[in-house]
Design an enzyme around this catalytic site. Structure first.
Site, PDB file in Angstrom:
ATOM      1  N   LYS A 100       0.836  -1.210   0.000  1.00  0.00           N
ATOM      2  CA  LYS A 100       0.000   0.000   0.000  1.00  0.00           C
ATOM      3  C   LYS A 100       0.866   1.254   0.000  1.00  0.00           C
ATOM      4  CE  LYS A 100      -1.627   1.629   3.986  1.00  0.00           C
ATOM      5  NZ  LYS A 100      -1.473   3.029   4.379  1.00  0.00           N
ATOM      6  N   ASN A 101       1.841   1.314   0.894  1.00  0.00           N
ATOM      7  CA  ASN A 101       2.598   2.558   1.032  1.00  0.00           C
ATOM      8  C   ASN A 101       3.510   2.832  -0.156  1.00  0.00           C
ATOM      9  OD1 ASN A 101       1.307   3.121   3.391  1.00  0.00           O
ATOM     10  ND2 ASN A 101       2.980   2.468   4.741  1.00  0.00           N
ATOM     11  N   ARG A 161      -2.984  10.137   4.894  1.00  0.00           N
ATOM     12  CA  ARG A 161      -1.689  10.760   5.037  1.00  0.00           C
ATOM     13  C   ARG A 161      -1.051  11.030   3.671  1.00  0.00           C
ATOM     14  NH1 ARG A 161       1.166  13.530   8.559  1.00  0.00           N
ATOM     15  NH2 ARG A 161       3.379  13.156   8.373  1.00  0.00           N
ATOM     16  N   CYS A 173      -3.765   7.955  10.398  1.00  0.00           N
ATOM     17  CA  CYS A 173      -4.013   7.393  11.723  1.00  0.00           C
ATOM     18  C   CYS A 173      -3.510   8.347  12.799  1.00  0.00           C
ATOM     19  CB  CYS A 173      -3.307   6.047  11.865  1.00  0.00           C
ATOM     20  SG  CYS A 173      -4.082   4.736  10.905  1.00  0.00           S
ATOM     21  N   ARG A 211       2.691  13.788  13.858  1.00  0.00           N
ATOM     22  CA  ARG A 211       2.938  13.626  12.431  1.00  0.00           C
ATOM     23  C   ARG A 211       3.105  14.953  11.670  1.00  0.00           C
ATOM     24  NH1 ARG A 211      -0.228   8.333  10.378  1.00  0.00           N
ATOM     25  NH2 ARG A 211       1.710   8.111   9.247  1.00  0.00           N
ATOM     26  N   PRO A 212       4.118  15.740  12.018  1.00  0.00           N
ATOM     27  CA  PRO A 212       4.354  17.002  11.311  1.00  0.00           C
ATOM     28  C   PRO A 212       4.864  16.767   9.886  1.00  0.00           C
ATOM     29  CG  PRO A 212       6.158  16.549  12.829  1.00  0.00           C
ATOM     30  CD  PRO A 212       5.148  15.462  13.032  1.00  0.00           C
ATOM     31  N   ILE A 213       4.867  17.833   9.067  1.00  0.00           N
ATOM     32  CA  ILE A 213       5.428  17.699   7.709  1.00  0.00           C
ATOM     33  C   ILE A 213       6.551  18.718   7.483  1.00  0.00           C
ATOM     34  CG2 ILE A 213       3.383  16.673   6.614  1.00  0.00           C
ATOM     35  CD1 ILE A 213       2.865  19.540   5.425  1.00  0.00           C
ATOM     36  N   ASP A 214       7.171  19.160   8.605  1.00  0.00           N
ATOM     37  CA  ASP A 214       8.211  20.189   8.484  1.00  0.00           C
ATOM     38  C   ASP A 214       9.376  19.750   7.591  1.00  0.00           C
ATOM     39  OD1 ASP A 214       8.492  18.422  10.854  1.00  0.00           O
ATOM     40  OD2 ASP A 214      10.453  19.362  10.980  1.00  0.00           O
ATOM     41  N   GLN A 215       9.727  18.460   7.605  1.00  0.00           N
ATOM     42  CA  GLN A 215      10.870  18.010   6.799  1.00  0.00           C
ATOM     43  C   GLN A 215      10.531  18.007   5.309  1.00  0.00           C
ATOM     44  OE1 GLN A 215      14.014  17.538   8.163  1.00  0.00           O
ATOM     45  NE2 GLN A 215      12.854  18.465   9.832  1.00  0.00           N
ATOM     46  N   ASP A 244       4.982  -0.046  12.061  1.00  0.00           N
ATOM     47  CA  ASP A 244       3.680  -0.540  11.597  1.00  0.00           C
ATOM     48  C   ASP A 244       3.447  -2.008  11.969  1.00  0.00           C
ATOM     49  OD1 ASP A 244       3.101   1.925  10.593  1.00  0.00           O
ATOM     50  OD2 ASP A 244       3.207   1.380   8.480  1.00  0.00           O
ATOM     51  N   ILE A 271       9.202   5.778  17.019  1.00  0.00           N
ATOM     52  CA  ILE A 271       8.863   6.584  15.827  1.00  0.00           C
ATOM     53  C   ILE A 271       7.660   7.501  16.096  1.00  0.00           C
ATOM     54  CG2 ILE A 271       8.366   6.514  13.345  1.00  0.00           C
ATOM     55  CD1 ILE A 271      10.909   4.986  13.860  1.00  0.00           C
ATOM     56  N   ARG A 298      -8.674   0.240   5.262  1.00  0.00           N
ATOM     57  CA  ARG A 298      -7.806   1.217   4.598  1.00  0.00           C
ATOM     58  C   ARG A 298      -6.539   0.571   4.075  1.00  0.00           C
ATOM     59  NH1 ARG A 298      -6.686   6.357   8.145  1.00  0.00           N
ATOM     60  NH2 ARG A 298      -5.046   6.343   6.599  1.00  0.00           N
TER      61      ARG A 298
HETATM   62  C1  UD1 Z   1       5.049   6.354   6.643  1.00  0.00           C
HETATM   63  C2  UD1 Z   1       4.015   5.279   6.478  1.00  0.00           C
HETATM   64  C3  UD1 Z   1       3.515   4.808   7.837  1.00  0.00           C
HETATM   65  C4  UD1 Z   1       4.690   4.382   8.701  1.00  0.00           C
HETATM   66  C5  UD1 Z   1       5.759   5.453   8.753  1.00  0.00           C
HETATM   67  C6  UD1 Z   1       7.036   4.996   9.467  1.00  0.00           C
HETATM   68  C7  UD1 Z   1       2.983   5.904   4.398  1.00  0.00           C
HETATM   69  C8  UD1 Z   1       1.799   6.468   3.699  1.00  0.00           C
HETATM   70  N1  UD1 Z   1       2.913   5.843   5.716  1.00  0.00           N
HETATM   71  O1  UD1 Z   1       4.398   7.429   7.312  1.00  0.00           O
HETATM   72  O2  UD1 Z   1       2.630   3.723   7.623  1.00  0.00           O
HETATM   73  O3  UD1 Z   1       4.224   4.156  10.018  1.00  0.00           O
HETATM   74  O4  UD1 Z   1       6.133   5.848   7.417  1.00  0.00           O
HETATM   75  O5  UD1 Z   1       7.554   3.866   8.835  1.00  0.00           O
HETATM   76  O6  UD1 Z   1       3.948   5.484   3.769  1.00  0.00           O
HETATM   77  N2  UD1 Z   1       8.486  13.495  11.051  1.00  0.00           N
HETATM   78  C9  UD1 Z   1       8.819  14.787  11.342  1.00  0.00           C
HETATM   79  N3  UD1 Z   1       8.710  15.726  10.350  1.00  0.00           N
HETATM   80  C10 UD1 Z   1       8.317  15.414   9.103  1.00  0.00           C
HETATM   81  C11 UD1 Z   1       7.981  14.086   8.804  1.00  0.00           C
HETATM   82  C12 UD1 Z   1       8.067  13.133   9.806  1.00  0.00           C
HETATM   83  O7  UD1 Z   1       9.186  15.108  12.472  1.00  0.00           O
HETATM   84  O8  UD1 Z   1       8.256  16.306   8.243  1.00  0.00           O
HETATM   85  C13 UD1 Z   1       8.586  12.466  12.111  1.00  0.00           C
HETATM   86  C14 UD1 Z   1       7.250  11.820  12.417  1.00  0.00           C
HETATM   87  O9  UD1 Z   1       6.519  12.555  13.376  1.00  0.00           O
HETATM   88  C15 UD1 Z   1       7.668  10.481  12.946  1.00  0.00           C
HETATM   89  C16 UD1 Z   1       8.918  10.163  12.111  1.00  0.00           C
HETATM   90  O10 UD1 Z   1       9.377  11.396  11.595  1.00  0.00           O
HETATM   91  O11 UD1 Z   1       8.054  10.580  14.295  1.00  0.00           O
HETATM   92  C17 UD1 Z   1       8.683   9.194  10.976  1.00  0.00           C
HETATM   93  O12 UD1 Z   1       7.607   9.631  10.181  1.00  0.00           O
HETATM   94  P1  UD1 Z   1       7.522   9.340   8.617  1.00  0.00           P
HETATM   95  O13 UD1 Z   1       8.553   8.333   8.241  1.00  0.00           O
HETATM   96  O14 UD1 Z   1       7.494  10.620   7.891  1.00  0.00           O
HETATM   97  O15 UD1 Z   1       6.112   8.664   8.505  1.00  0.00           O
HETATM   98  P2  UD1 Z   1       5.047   8.859   7.360  1.00  0.00           P
HETATM   99  O16 UD1 Z   1       5.743   9.101   6.045  1.00  0.00           O
HETATM  100  O17 UD1 Z   1       3.996   9.793   7.802  1.00  0.00           O
END
Ligand code: UD1
Length: 431
Positions: free
Chosen positions: A22-23, A93, A117, A122-126, A305, A327, A398
């Site tokens: 899926k991912n 997401r 979920c 789950r920020p998107i700053d990166q 996961d 994580i 999902r």
């Molecule tokens: C993806 C997977 C999810 C899985 C996760 C970790 C998809 C659609 N989802 O989620 O199923 O649980 O990888 O393997 O592929 N973080 C930041 N800033 C950011 C982005 C992330 O601080 O901009 C932090 C998150 O809060 C978390 C960590 O980085 O603590 C890992 O998150 P990330 O790998 O980005 O997870 P997703 O891509 O959301």
């Protein structure tokens, strides 16, 4: 509302075939719009997250031809709108992948803030940091993320945390940036590699996916392709752990055993026999299950996961286990549900579960708190003594295709029902 009714206590045995990841598929679908030619993607799972993203892609004007249940042909040539927003996309997401894909191709994208979920903040700053480094302006207004740029230039970008989503998103945008981009401290998950391979099959020049550093030489055009999604590591791991907790014997087919090594080795520590074949693994849980320690980590570490599923196995293992989540900060909501089945689990400081193994689980009425924890509760119910109901199964749908049918194929007594009356009838029939 649909729910699962389950009569537990039977070992799962037999064979089950795993679908596409899926991912990985979510990343591929978004990336496919970066070409103005037909792109065929095979082995996509028929799960609601994928269907939601396909609907959102169709809403932009892109061609989306569902050739059959697991194959789709997309074409980005007809895109008219760079705005991605609907009530469904807000709940998932991976809509954020449209940011990287459209920023790269059109230098503009507006996408609803990602949901998904509720397992942490789950920020998107990166993601935004990466886009900005390539030359984009980013802003968040009215729950929409807006990214735009006059031009994108290759850069050296160091991620502050290892993020699957940010790695894939910035990699996509960088494919169309001028010059070379170097991404450091990237995620190495199999789906990062799959998206890179997919983009390369469309003419991108990406090297190093699967290591800590990815190098991308920008191109001006991508062409069509015909690509097959890798097998789902987490679906496979779920059936492997389901075999373990029910003391079963299950052969999980259509997998890449290398992607499952972290799960296979934990199951061996716990006392299962795990046999590996070219594209299958067999998990046999004859003897007693033993306690162990699990710590979630980015790939190749133990996947977050799979954390709820391994915790369910440890809940009935002899001795005291610990499961540490590194994580996401809010990933133990299922523990309260499990404890109603007679488990002895306490969560310390939000990130560490101490699990004192109990001899058996008791059937209970359960509510799935999220996708993976929902699957874990179903596993627990299949192993439990007695009958269980699992509500909020939309979460499970999902990410798992034909979950009930696959469990039934392995001898699980489980059905989808839409009322207590139907649940009672089903259980009576089993008697
Ligand atoms: C993806 C997977 C999810 C899985 C996760 C970790 C998809 C659609 N989802 O989620 O199923 O649980 O990888 O393997 O592929 N973080 C930041 N800033 C950011 C982005 C992330 O601080 O901009 C932090 C998150 O809060 C978390 C960590 O980085 O603590 C890992 O998150 P990330 O790998 O980005 O997870 P997703 O891509 O959301």
């Amino acid at each position: 509302m649909d729910q699962f009714v389950i009569r537990g206590g039977r070992p799962l045995t037999g064979e089950v075939a795993i679908g596409g990841a899926k991912n990985a598929a979510l990343g591929l679908l978004a990336a496919s719009i970066m070409a103005d030619e037909p792109v065929i993607i095979r082995n996509i799972p028929d799960v609601s997250d994928i269907n939601t993203l396909l609907d959102a892609i169709a809403d932009t004007g892109a061609g989306v031809d569902r050739m059959n249940r697991h194959e789709v042909c997309l074409n980005g040539a007809t895109i008219r709108s760079y705005v991605v927003d609907n009530s469904y996309i807000r709940k998932m997401r991976a809509g954020y992948y449209m940011l990287g894909a459209m920023l790269g191709k059109y230098h503009y994208a507006e996408v609803a803030l990602p949901g998904g979920c509720t397992i942490g903040s789950r920020p998107i700053d990166q993601h935004l940091k990466g886009f900005e480094a390539l030359g984009a302006r980013t802003s968040i207004r009215n729950s929409m993320v807006l990214v735009e740029a006059e031009r994108l230039r290759g850069q050296h970008i160091y991620f502050d945390s290892v993020s699957v989503g940010a790695t894939i998103n910035v990699m996509m945008a960088a494919v169309y940036a001028q010059g070379r981009t170097v991404l450091e401290n990237v995620a190495k998950e199999p789906h990062v590699v799959d998206v890179a391979n997919f983009l390369n099959s469309m003419g991108a020049r990406i090297k190093g996916a699967g290591t800590d550093v990815i190098r991308i030489d920008g191109v001006t055009r991508l062409h069509g392709t015909d690509y097959t999604v890798i097998p789902d590591q987490i679906e496979a791991g779920t059936f492997m752990t389901a075999a373990a907790v029910t003391h079963g014997d299950v052969t999980v087919r259509n997998v890449i055993p290398k992607h499952l090594e972290c799960i296979s080795s934990k199951l061996r520590e716990i006392g299962c026999r795990v046999e590996e074949y070219d594209d299958a693994v067999r998990v046999i849980a004859e003897g007693p299950l033993k306690a162990t320690r699990v710590r979630t980590l980015p790939y190749p570490g133990f996947p977050t996961d799979m954390q709820p599923q391994i915790a369910v196995v440890l809940a009935v293992a002899q001795g005291t286990s610990t499961v540490t989540e590194t994580i996401f900060e809010n990933r133990f909501k299922y523990v309260a549900e499990l404890n109603r089945m007679g488990t002895n689990i306490s969560v310390e400081g939000g990130s560490r579960a101490v699990i004192i193994g109990v001899p058996e689980l008791k059937g209970a009425s359960l509510v799935a708190p999220d996708l993976r924890a929902g699957a874990a509760l179903v596993m627990a119910a299949l192993a439990a003594n007695g009958d269980s109901i699992v509500e909020e199964i939309g979460y499970i749908q999902r990410g798992y295709e034909d979950f009930v049918d696959k469990m039934k194929q392995l001898g699980g007594v489980i059905e989808t029902v839409d009322s207590e009356e139907e649940a009672r009838k089903f259980l009576l029939k089993q008697a």
